[in-house]
Design an enzyme around this catalytic site. Structure first.
Site, PDB file in Angstrom:
ATOM      1  N   HIS A 129       0.816  -1.227   0.000  1.00 58.16           N
ATOM      2  CA  HIS A 129       0.000   0.000   0.000  1.00 58.16           C
ATOM      3  C   HIS A 129       0.842   1.266   0.000  1.00 58.16           C
ATOM      4  O   HIS A 129       0.374   2.331   0.384  1.00 58.16           O
ATOM      5  CB  HIS A 129      -0.970  -0.023   1.193  1.00 58.16           C
ATOM      6  CG  HIS A 129      -1.963  -1.147   1.120  1.00 58.16           C
ATOM      7  ND1 HIS A 129      -2.677  -1.604   2.190  1.00 58.16           N
ATOM      8  CD2 HIS A 129      -2.362  -1.916   0.073  1.00 58.16           C
ATOM      9  CE1 HIS A 129      -3.470  -2.595   1.819  1.00 58.16           C
ATOM     10  NE2 HIS A 129      -3.290  -2.814   0.541  1.00 58.16           N
ATOM     11  N   ILE A 158       1.496  -8.344  19.821  1.00 61.60           N
ATOM     12  CA  ILE A 158       2.582  -8.757  18.933  1.00 61.60           C
ATOM     13  C   ILE A 158       3.963  -8.554  19.573  1.00 61.60           C
ATOM     14  O   ILE A 158       4.823  -9.433  19.474  1.00 61.60           O
ATOM     15  CB  ILE A 158       2.492  -7.957  17.610  1.00 61.60           C
ATOM     16  CG1 ILE A 158       1.211  -8.359  16.879  1.00 61.60           C
ATOM     17  CG2 ILE A 158       3.720  -8.202  16.726  1.00 61.60           C
ATOM     18  CD1 ILE A 158       0.776  -7.360  15.835  1.00 61.60           C
ATOM     19  N   SER A 179      -6.371  -7.372  10.225  1.00 59.05           N
ATOM     20  CA  SER A 179      -7.734  -7.899  10.329  1.00 59.05           C
ATOM     21  C   SER A 179      -8.036  -8.843   9.156  1.00 59.05           C
ATOM     22  O   SER A 179      -9.051  -9.533   9.168  1.00 59.05           O
ATOM     23  CB  SER A 179      -8.736  -6.741  10.350  1.00 59.05           C
ATOM     24  OG  SER A 179      -8.570  -5.956   9.190  1.00 59.05           O
ATOM     25  N   ASN A 198      -2.768 -11.964  16.347  1.00 62.36           N
ATOM     26  CA  ASN A 198      -3.675 -10.810  16.291  1.00 62.36           C
ATOM     27  C   ASN A 198      -4.535 -10.806  17.539  1.00 62.36           C
ATOM     28  O   ASN A 198      -4.943 -11.881  17.979  1.00 62.36           O
ATOM     29  CB  ASN A 198      -4.572 -10.930  15.042  1.00 62.36           C
ATOM     30  CG  ASN A 198      -5.085  -9.594  14.571  1.00 62.36           C
ATOM     31  OD1 ASN A 198      -4.296  -8.755  14.144  1.00 62.36           O
ATOM     32  ND2 ASN A 198      -6.378  -9.374  14.644  1.00 62.36           N
TER      33      ASN A 198
HETATM   34  P1  NAD Z   1      -6.660  -3.218  10.536  1.00 60.81           P
HETATM   35  O1  NAD Z   1      -6.758  -1.939  11.295  1.00 60.81           O
HETATM   36  O2  NAD Z   1      -7.805  -3.605   9.692  1.00 60.81           O
HETATM   37  O3  NAD Z   1      -6.422  -4.420  11.579  1.00 60.81           O
HETATM   38  C1  NAD Z   1      -5.419  -4.387  12.555  1.00 60.81           C
HETATM   39  C2  NAD Z   1      -5.602  -5.611  13.430  1.00 60.81           C
HETATM   40  O4  NAD Z   1      -4.512  -5.674  14.354  1.00 60.81           O
HETATM   41  C3  NAD Z   1      -6.890  -5.565  14.256  1.00 60.81           C
HETATM   42  O5  NAD Z   1      -7.562  -6.795  14.143  1.00 60.81           O
HETATM   43  C4  NAD Z   1      -6.399  -5.316  15.683  1.00 60.81           C
HETATM   44  O6  NAD Z   1      -7.239  -5.901  16.653  1.00 60.81           O
HETATM   45  C5  NAD Z   1      -5.021  -5.945  15.656  1.00 60.81           C
HETATM   46  N1  NAD Z   1      -4.063  -5.350  16.597  1.00 60.81           N
HETATM   47  C6  NAD Z   1      -3.886  -4.026  16.869  1.00 60.81           C
HETATM   48  N2  NAD Z   1      -2.847  -3.855  17.698  1.00 60.81           N
HETATM   49  C7  NAD Z   1      -2.378  -5.097  17.997  1.00 60.81           C
HETATM   50  C8  NAD Z   1      -1.328  -5.586  18.812  1.00 60.81           C
HETATM   51  N3  NAD Z   1      -0.526  -4.754  19.473  1.00 60.81           N
HETATM   52  N4  NAD Z   1      -1.139  -6.927  18.890  1.00 60.81           N
HETATM   53  C9  NAD Z   1      -1.932  -7.787  18.210  1.00 60.81           C
HETATM   54  N5  NAD Z   1      -2.945  -7.383  17.406  1.00 60.81           N
HETATM   55  C10 NAD Z   1      -3.152  -6.052  17.294  1.00 60.81           C
HETATM   56  O7  NAD Z   1      -5.295  -3.204   9.743  1.00 60.81           O
HETATM   57  P2  NAD Z   1      -4.886  -3.869   8.330  1.00 60.81           P
HETATM   58  O8  NAD Z   1      -5.389  -5.254   8.268  1.00 60.81           O
HETATM   59  O9  NAD Z   1      -3.458  -3.578   8.169  1.00 60.81           O
HETATM   60  O10 NAD Z   1      -5.679  -3.043   7.236  1.00 60.81           O
HETATM   61  C11 NAD Z   1      -5.760  -1.652   7.346  1.00 60.81           C
HETATM   62  C12 NAD Z   1      -5.208  -0.810   6.225  1.00 60.81           C
HETATM   63  O11 NAD Z   1      -4.888   0.412   6.871  1.00 60.81           O
HETATM   64  C13 NAD Z   1      -3.925  -1.257   5.602  1.00 60.81           C
HETATM   65  O12 NAD Z   1      -4.130  -1.264   4.258  1.00 60.81           O
HETATM   66  C14 NAD Z   1      -2.881  -0.173   5.943  1.00 60.81           C
HETATM   67  O13 NAD Z   1      -2.348   0.353   4.746  1.00 60.81           O
HETATM   68  C15 NAD Z   1      -3.642   0.952   6.550  1.00 60.81           C
HETATM   69  N6  NAD Z   1      -3.079   1.501   7.816  1.00 60.81           N
HETATM   70  C16 NAD Z   1      -1.733   1.519   8.011  1.00 60.81           C
HETATM   71  C17 NAD Z   1      -1.210   2.018   9.188  1.00 60.81           C
HETATM   72  C18 NAD Z   1       0.288   2.020   9.367  1.00 60.81           C
HETATM   73  O14 NAD Z   1       1.014   2.105   8.382  1.00 60.81           O
HETATM   74  N7  NAD Z   1       0.791   1.905  10.594  1.00 60.81           N
HETATM   75  C19 NAD Z   1      -2.069   2.484  10.200  1.00 60.81           C
HETATM   76  C20 NAD Z   1      -3.459   2.462   9.963  1.00 60.81           C
HETATM   77  C21 NAD Z   1      -3.950   1.962   8.760  1.00 60.81           C
END
Ligand code: NAD
Length: 254
Positions: free
Chosen positions: A126, A243, A201, A225
């Site tokens: 992404h 994590i 997710s 997760n």
């Molecule tokens: P998502 O937000 O859909 O899912 C994140 C998952 O991680 C959730 O199920 C949550 O419960 C779990 N989670 C959160 N913190 C955790 C931890 N410390 N330990 C274990 N599990 C944990 O994220 P996704 O699947 O990556 O999809 C979201 C989209 O958003 C991606 O395409 C990404 O590009 C973008 N995004 C990126 C960032 C970043 O670069 N840091 C931040 C927000 C969104």
């Protein structure tokens, strides 16, 4: 830690030890311990009602684009000050040790590179929000230069080389996936014997197709997760824990 928790971590450790070639697939969840909110976790931006601009809306209107730049330069800048956490560092060690052939990431925060992983080992599905590109000729623009321009004239100009639209180097909703990255992600997925998902997710496609492909083609699938995911039923091991501590234990770092 209960006996069961300890058993699943030990099982994960053994699976890693037995793997000849693993792939790590990361989502926004790996960066929440660095203070960057995810989208769909309990504290996620979308869980709390936020929304992203669609690529078509963004392309169609200079006003929408300039509003997005204004948010970028005046809004919440939590991603810019963030540093890699224990999860990133554990993954970096696996790459440096030659255990993991590549990190396929949905993240745009550059934290895998910041944790010491060579850029060529990070496949960004992404894109990356730490710089910008012209959508037409791909000329790279540094954020500091764009911010300086925005503060001066309250506008981001078209590309100085070709007149194209300059955009943060991320893939927005509705924007085509990057072909080279998709191909490389597929090659690494097909060649691995262990596919490890950390903090996704697994509802965003085509990215979430990679763990499915890995499992279909014979690799073991581990999901770490703190919430359920749609692929839990087909995974070989699901660990519903944070994590950072999980990966520190499994990789053996403090
Ligand atoms: P998502 O937000 O859909 O899912 C994140 C998952 O991680 C959730 O199920 C949550 O419960 C779990 N989670 C959160 N913190 C955790 C931890 N410390 N330990 C274990 N599990 C944990 O994220 P996704 O699947 O990556 O999809 C979201 C989209 O958003 C991606 O395409 C990404 O590009 C973008 N995004 C990126 C960032 C970043 O670069 N840091 C931040 C927000 C969104």
């Amino acid at each position: 830690m209960s006996g069961t928790d300890q058993d699943e971590l030990e099982l994960f450790r053994q699976m890693l030890e037995q793997s000849a070639r693993a792939v790590v697939f990361t989502g926004a969840g790996i960066s929440t311990e660095s203070g960057i909110p995810d989208f769909r976790g309990p504290q996620g931006l979308w869980t709390k009602g936020g929304k992203s601009t669609n690529f078509d809306e963004w392309l169609a209107s200079d006003e929408v684009r300039q509003r997005a730049w204004a948010r970028r330069f005046t809004g919440d800048r939590v991603m810019e000050g963030a540093e890699p956490n224990k999860g990133h560092l554990a993954v970096a060690k696996l790459v440096v040790d030659g255990k993991v052939s590549a990190i396929i990431t949905q993240n745009i925060d550059n934290l895998h590179q910041d944790s010491g992983v060579p850029a060529e080992k990070v496949i960004e599905l992404h894109g990356n929000s730490s710089y910008a590109k012209c959508l037409t000729c791909q000329t790279r623009y540094e954020m500091a230069d764009l911010e300086e321009q925005f503060k001066r004239i309250a506008h981001i100009d078209p590309c100085s080389r070709c007149g194209g639209i300059v955009k943060t180097a991320t893939i927005s909703f509705g924007q085509a996936m990057p072909l080279d990255e998709m191909e490389r992600a597929q090659e690494h997925t097909l060649a691995c014997d262990l596919f490890i998902v950390l903090g996704s997710s697994l509802v965003v496609y085509p990215a979430a197709g990679f763990p499915e492909l890995a499992k279909r083609t014979g690799a073991k699938l581990v999901i770490v997760n703190d919430q359920e995911t749609p692929l839990d039923p087909v995974a070989d091991l699901v660990i519903n824990r944070k994590i950072g501590p999980t990966m520190s234990f499994v990789v053996g770092i403090n």
